[in-house]
Motif scaffolding. Structure first.
Motif, PDB file in Angstrom:
ATOM      1  N   GLY A  36     -13.616  -7.605  -2.689  1.00  0.00           N
ATOM      2  CA  GLY A  36     -13.212  -7.076  -1.379  1.00  0.00           C
ATOM      3  C   GLY A  36     -14.218  -7.220  -0.424  1.00  0.00           C
ATOM      4  N   ASN A  37     -13.808  -6.713   0.843  1.00  0.00           N
ATOM      5  CA  ASN A  37     -14.805  -7.020   2.002  1.00  0.00           C
ATOM      6  C   ASN A  37     -16.051  -5.949   1.706  1.00  0.00           C
ATOM      7  OD1 ASN A  37     -15.359  -7.979   4.903  1.00  0.00           O
ATOM      8  ND2 ASN A  37     -14.944  -5.955   5.151  1.00  0.00           N
ATOM      9  N   TYR A  38     -15.816  -4.778   1.366  1.00  0.00           N
ATOM     10  CA  TYR A  38     -16.995  -3.748   1.275  1.00  0.00           C
ATOM     11  C   TYR A  38     -17.951  -4.121   0.329  1.00  0.00           C
ATOM     12  CZ  TYR A  38     -14.090  -0.186   4.124  1.00  0.00           C
ATOM     13  OH  TYR A  38     -13.640   0.586   5.073  1.00  0.00           O
ATOM     14  N   ALA A  39     -17.467  -4.554  -1.074  1.00  0.00           N
ATOM     15  CA  ALA A  39     -18.433  -5.181  -1.923  1.00  0.00           C
ATOM     16  C   ALA A  39     -19.098  -6.377  -1.146  1.00  0.00           C
ATOM     17  CB  ALA A  39     -17.819  -5.703  -3.059  1.00  0.00           C
ATOM     18  N   TYR A  40     -18.524  -7.173  -0.464  1.00  0.00           N
ATOM     19  CA  TYR A  40     -19.104  -8.409   0.051  1.00  0.00           C
ATOM     20  C   TYR A  40     -20.280  -8.034   1.168  1.00  0.00           C
ATOM     21  CZ  TYR A  40     -19.149 -12.335   3.448  1.00  0.00           C
ATOM     22  OH  TYR A  40     -19.373 -13.588   4.280  1.00  0.00           O
ATOM     23  N   LYS A  41     -19.913  -7.082   1.916  1.00  0.00           N
ATOM     24  CA  LYS A  41     -20.894  -6.703   3.143  1.00  0.00           C
ATOM     25  C   LYS A  41     -21.934  -5.951   2.235  1.00  0.00           C
ATOM     26  CE  LYS A  41     -18.322  -7.935   6.469  1.00  0.00           C
ATOM     27  NZ  LYS A  41     -18.493  -9.290   7.331  1.00  0.00           N
ATOM     28  N   LEU A  90     -18.610 -11.480 -13.007  1.00  0.00           N
ATOM     29  CA  LEU A  90     -18.577 -12.563 -14.015  1.00  0.00           C
ATOM     30  C   LEU A  90     -18.015 -12.480 -15.455  1.00  0.00           C
ATOM     31  CD1 LEU A  90     -21.669 -14.589 -12.672  1.00  0.00           C
ATOM     32  CD2 LEU A  90     -19.767 -15.320 -12.349  1.00  0.00           C
ATOM     33  N   PHE A  91     -18.563 -10.956 -15.983  1.00  0.00           N
ATOM     34  CA  PHE A  91     -18.430 -10.895 -17.235  1.00  0.00           C
ATOM     35  C   PHE A  91     -17.248  -9.742 -17.593  1.00  0.00           C
ATOM     36  CE2 PHE A  91     -22.847 -12.012 -17.033  1.00  0.00           C
ATOM     37  CZ  PHE A  91     -22.773 -13.471 -17.418  1.00  0.00           C
ATOM     38  N   THR A  92     -16.656  -9.224 -16.476  1.00  0.00           N
ATOM     39  CA  THR A  92     -15.376  -8.555 -16.657  1.00  0.00           C
ATOM     40  C   THR A  92     -14.103  -9.083 -16.111  1.00  0.00           C
ATOM     41  OG1 THR A  92     -15.576  -6.792 -15.086  1.00  0.00           O
ATOM     42  CG2 THR A  92     -16.801  -6.591 -16.707  1.00  0.00           C
ATOM     43  N   THR A  93     -12.976  -8.720 -16.066  1.00  0.00           N
ATOM     44  CA  THR A  93     -11.849  -9.037 -15.266  1.00  0.00           C
ATOM     45  C   THR A  93     -11.268  -7.746 -14.561  1.00  0.00           C
ATOM     46  OG1 THR A  93     -10.368  -8.620 -17.277  1.00  0.00           O
ATOM     47  CG2 THR A  93     -11.113 -10.961 -16.978  1.00  0.00           C
ATOM     48  N   TRP A  94     -11.976  -6.737 -14.537  1.00  0.00           N
ATOM     49  CA  TRP A  94     -11.739  -5.352 -14.028  1.00  0.00           C
ATOM     50  C   TRP A  94     -11.734  -5.665 -12.377  1.00  0.00           C
ATOM     51  CZ3 TRP A  94     -15.168  -2.578 -17.497  1.00  0.00           C
ATOM     52  CH2 TRP A  94     -14.105  -2.136 -18.919  1.00  0.00           C
ATOM     53  N   ASN A  95     -10.939  -5.074 -11.728  1.00  0.00           N
ATOM     54  CA  ASN A  95     -11.054  -4.842 -10.054  1.00  0.00           C
ATOM     55  C   ASN A  95     -11.665  -3.614 -10.001  1.00  0.00           C
ATOM     56  OD1 ASN A  95     -10.083  -7.061  -9.352  1.00  0.00           O
ATOM     57  ND2 ASN A  95      -7.722  -6.688  -9.791  1.00  0.00           N
ATOM     58  N   VAL A  96     -11.930  -3.301  -8.660  1.00  0.00           N
ATOM     59  CA  VAL A  96     -12.832  -1.827  -8.481  1.00  0.00           C
ATOM     60  C   VAL A  96     -12.280  -1.428  -7.076  1.00  0.00           C
ATOM     61  CG1 VAL A  96     -14.878  -2.548  -9.658  1.00  0.00           C
ATOM     62  CG2 VAL A  96     -14.734  -2.921  -7.189  1.00  0.00           C
ATOM     63  N   LYS A  97     -12.383  -0.015  -6.794  1.00  0.00           N
ATOM     64  CA  LYS A  97     -12.231   0.488  -5.558  1.00  0.00           C
ATOM     65  C   LYS A  97     -13.070   0.161  -4.660  1.00  0.00           C
ATOM     66  CE  LYS A  97     -10.180   4.358  -8.192  1.00  0.00           C
ATOM     67  NZ  LYS A  97     -10.067   5.788  -8.549  1.00  0.00           N
ATOM     68  N   ASP A  98     -12.908  -0.807  -3.907  1.00  0.00           N
ATOM     69  CA  ASP A  98     -13.854  -1.655  -3.019  1.00  0.00           C
ATOM     70  C   ASP A  98     -14.314  -0.696  -2.156  1.00  0.00           C
ATOM     71  OD1 ASP A  98     -14.922  -3.974  -1.880  1.00  0.00           O
ATOM     72  OD2 ASP A  98     -13.570  -3.973  -0.252  1.00  0.00           O
ATOM     73  N   LYS A  99     -13.745   0.367  -1.653  1.00  0.00           N
ATOM     74  CA  LYS A  99     -14.333   1.338  -0.686  1.00  0.00           C
ATOM     75  C   LYS A  99     -15.437   2.000  -1.201  1.00  0.00           C
ATOM     76  CE  LYS A  99     -10.608   1.429   2.683  1.00  0.00           C
ATOM     77  NZ  LYS A  99      -9.890   2.567   3.571  1.00  0.00           N
ATOM     78  N   ILE A 100     -15.635   2.337  -2.465  1.00  0.00           N
ATOM     79  CA  ILE A 100     -16.826   3.086  -3.108  1.00  0.00           C
ATOM     80  C   ILE A 100     -17.802   2.332  -3.478  1.00  0.00           C
ATOM     81  CG2 ILE A 100     -16.815   4.939  -4.901  1.00  0.00           C
ATOM     82  CD1 ILE A 100     -14.069   5.244  -5.121  1.00  0.00           C
ATOM     83  N   GLY A 153     -29.949  -2.653 -12.364  1.00  0.00           N
ATOM     84  CA  GLY A 153     -28.423  -3.416 -12.758  1.00  0.00           C
ATOM     85  C   GLY A 153     -27.465  -2.656 -13.313  1.00  0.00           C
ATOM     86  N   PHE A 154     -28.032  -2.104 -14.673  1.00  0.00           N
ATOM     87  CA  PHE A 154     -27.081  -1.385 -15.791  1.00  0.00           C
ATOM     88  C   PHE A 154     -26.501  -0.297 -14.965  1.00  0.00           C
ATOM     89  CE2 PHE A 154     -26.672   2.199 -18.378  1.00  0.00           C
ATOM     90  CZ  PHE A 154     -25.762   1.601 -19.372  1.00  0.00           C
ATOM     91  N   LEU A 155     -27.196   0.636 -14.124  1.00  0.00           N
ATOM     92  CA  LEU A 155     -26.657   1.731 -13.337  1.00  0.00           C
ATOM     93  C   LEU A 155     -25.578   1.271 -12.435  1.00  0.00           C
ATOM     94  CD1 LEU A 155     -29.601   3.956 -12.894  1.00  0.00           C
ATOM     95  CD2 LEU A 155     -27.893   4.544 -14.368  1.00  0.00           C
ATOM     96  N   THR A 156     -25.670   0.180 -11.730  1.00  0.00           N
ATOM     97  CA  THR A 156     -24.895  -0.238 -10.912  1.00  0.00           C
ATOM     98  C   THR A 156     -23.702  -0.673 -11.664  1.00  0.00           C
ATOM     99  OG1 THR A 156     -26.579  -1.073  -9.350  1.00  0.00           O
ATOM    100  CG2 THR A 156     -24.278  -2.024  -9.156  1.00  0.00           C
ATOM    101  N   PHE A 157     -23.724  -1.401 -12.791  1.00  0.00           N
ATOM    102  CA  PHE A 157     -22.654  -1.945 -13.587  1.00  0.00           C
ATOM    103  C   PHE A 157     -21.682  -0.775 -14.188  1.00  0.00           C
ATOM    104  CE2 PHE A 157     -20.502  -3.502 -17.281  1.00  0.00           C
ATOM    105  CZ  PHE A 157     -20.250  -4.777 -17.108  1.00  0.00           C
ATOM    106  N   LEU A 158     -22.442   0.391 -14.469  1.00  0.00           N
ATOM    107  CA  LEU A 158     -21.938   1.351 -15.185  1.00  0.00           C
ATOM    108  C   LEU A 158     -21.194   2.133 -13.741  1.00  0.00           C
ATOM    109  CD1 LEU A 158     -21.544   3.542 -17.417  1.00  0.00           C
ATOM    110  CD2 LEU A 158     -23.387   4.609 -16.836  1.00  0.00           C
ATOM    111  N   GLY A 159     -21.736   2.194 -12.737  1.00  0.00           N
ATOM    112  CA  GLY A 159     -20.956   2.999 -11.711  1.00  0.00           C
ATOM    113  C   GLY A 159     -19.515   1.894 -11.481  1.00  0.00           C
ATOM    114  N   LEU A 160     -19.710   0.689 -11.471  1.00  0.00           N
ATOM    115  CA  LEU A 160     -18.404  -0.131 -11.108  1.00  0.00           C
ATOM    116  C   LEU A 160     -17.428   0.084 -12.209  1.00  0.00           C
ATOM    117  CD1 LEU A 160     -20.143  -3.347 -10.052  1.00  0.00           C
ATOM    118  CD2 LEU A 160     -19.051  -1.829  -8.559  1.00  0.00           C
TER     119      LEU A 160
END
Length: 478
Positions: free
Chosen positions: A112-117, A419-429, A465-472
């Motif tokens: 989504g847009n928030y992740a993009y920016k 790339l390695f999951t198919t999950w979506n995320v809450k873009d604004k967070i 990177g791991f902490l970011t992945f875990l947060g997502l």
């Protein structure tokens, strides 16, 4: 060498770059500036990328590392090979399939847009700081060997340095840079070769014996398996090298923009394959030069260490020929990285932040892009001047990689999750996760020796990177 000769040398060098800009800049539209009309020969891109990857930081700092770290940096370089393999087989196919101008557009498609920016913003911060690190180093050397004698202040040196880049990139951007980087890479490699020849001759080493001399030296130790807590431990540096290559090349608009100018995906992959081989060899050559310079300084009682080693020996001890090529090589190494950085920053800010392709006509896009190009040039000038008061004694390349671990870590986490999951995320967070991850990484890194008896070193990138992945994972949509 007289000051006038140095000035003429620099002017002649930039005269050649401006001439290349003129010959390649007959079209000045955004298609040429951003993508070089997708007409770049892959072998030209591959050769030019060597100079952009190494930069003035490598030219100065890697030889100066030998005294303290021996050849441990080769452990990182070997990790690069794995990283470039991932880029060629995973990321390049993705970018070509989506026909991207900015690689961060993928994040909008995926999340989504928030992740993009967020991804684009972290790149802008990373590249502004990284390019400023590199240019600071060169401006500082030019200040010492030339501009101090002319009574020119440091801020004026920096301004001249950046404006020269703007001069030959403002019209056709990446289309010009693909060719100027090729020339600058050639100058840089010639400079290293000349320096090795003269230093080895001064040490009475015959040409055919240079390699054996280097390999037999105590300073050429490559592998460090003894202490897993040390920052030089092999697996720490090897794995870090792989991830550094992925984020600082594969997730970097600057480096990928050159690849995306190739005609086809197959051409871009050939470029990456040959680039990997040559870059590995070139890094070993730089380390060998550093070993020879270190031995020369020790044998002659010369007080020159770290980032001062190569400049001091070239200017005062190795003769006029080495100094001329040192100067040309330094300028070439720095500008081959900085010019593409200025162009990629302009590209990312124009497309990712301002959305000019979606909002404006082609004519208006060109006008806005030119204004952004000027504005970012001034931002670089201000940041470099600021570094003058921040950087004191640590090797610049070490600071660069440590900083990259904090700014590229969120990009690593975002792309790995995409790339390695198919999950979506809450873009604004996503922006909150991306900001908290480097903060937590810094807190852990600062206290890791006390808490864990362990130094992260370049490994901080993976933690981040791991902490970011875990947060997502925590903010994924059910």
């Amino acid at each position: 060498m007289s000051t006038n000769v140095i000035i003429l040398l620099i002017l002649a060098y930039f005269g050649v770059l401006v001439l290349i800009s003129y010959l390649t800049g007959k079209t000045s539209g955004n298609a040429a500036f951003f993508k070089a009309n997708k007409q770049s020969p892959w072998y030209v891109v591959a050769f030019g990328m060597i100079g952009a990857s190494l930069s003035g930081v490598t030219f100065i700092s890697v030889p100066g590392w030998i005294e303290a770290s021996q050849f441990s940096y080769m452990q990182v370089v070997l990790g690069y090979i794995v990283g470039y393999l991932v880029i060629g087989t995973v990321l390049l196919p993705l970018y070509y399939r989506l026909n991207l101008t900015s690689i961060y557009s993928y994040l909008e498609t995926r999340f989504g847009n928030y992740a993009y920016k967020t991804g684009a913003s972290f790149f802008l911060i990373s590249r502004i700081i990284g390019a400023s690190f590199r240019l600071y180093l060169v401006a500082n050397v030019l200040q010492i060997i030339l501009f101090d004698d002319l009574g020119v202040s440091f801020w004026q040196t920096v301004t001249i340095t950046v404006l020269l880049i703007w001069l030959y990139t403002f019209k056709s951007g990446i289309k010009t840079i693909v060719w100027t980087d090729t020339l600058q890479t050639l100058f840089m490699l010639i400079a290293v070769g000349v320096a090795i020849y003269y230093v080895s001759d001064s040490l009475d080493i015959q040409g055919g014996n240079i390699l054996s001399y280097v390999l037999d030296s105590d300073l050429s130790k490559v592998f460090f398996f003894e202490d897993f807590k040390s920052a030089n431990y092999f697996w720490k540096q090897f794995i870090s090298g792989a991830f550094i290559a992925i984020v600082m090349t594969g997730l970097d608009q600057d480096m990928m923009q050159k690849n995306l100018t190739c005609r086809t995906l197959k051409d871009a992959q050939k470029n990456m394959f040959w680039f990997t081989i040559v870059l590995t060899i070139v890094n070993f050559v730089f380390l060998s030069l550093g070993l020879l310079l270190t031995v020369y300084a020790q044998q002659n009682g010369i007080d020159a260490h770290k980032d001062d080693l190569f400049p001091i020996l070239a200017k005062n001890h190795l003769g006029i020929t080495v100094f001329v090529f040192f100067l040309l090589g330094l300028i070439a190494a720095a500008y081959s990285s900085a010019d593409s950085a200025l162009t990629s920053l302009t590209t990312s800010f124009s497309i990712d932040i301002l959305d000019i392709e979606k909002k404006y006509s082609e004519e208006k896009q060109v006008t806005i892009r030119k204004r952004i190009h000027i504005a970012i040039s001034f931002v670089l000038i201000l940041v470099i001047i600021g570094f003058k008061y921040i950087i004191q004694d640590e090797s610049v390349i070490q600071k660069l990689f440590v900083f990259a671990g904090y700014t590229y870590g969120p990009l690593l986490g975002l792309y790995a999750f995409g790339l390695f999951t198919t999950w979506n995320v809450k873009d604004k967070i996503v922006p909150i996760v991306a900001v908290l991850s480097p903060i937590l990484s810094y807190i852990i890194s600062v206290n890791s020796l006390k808490w864990l008896g362990f130094e992260f070193g370049f490994f901080i990138l993976i933690l981040n990177g791991f902490l970011t992945f875990l947060g997502l994972v925590l903010i994924r949509r059910q």
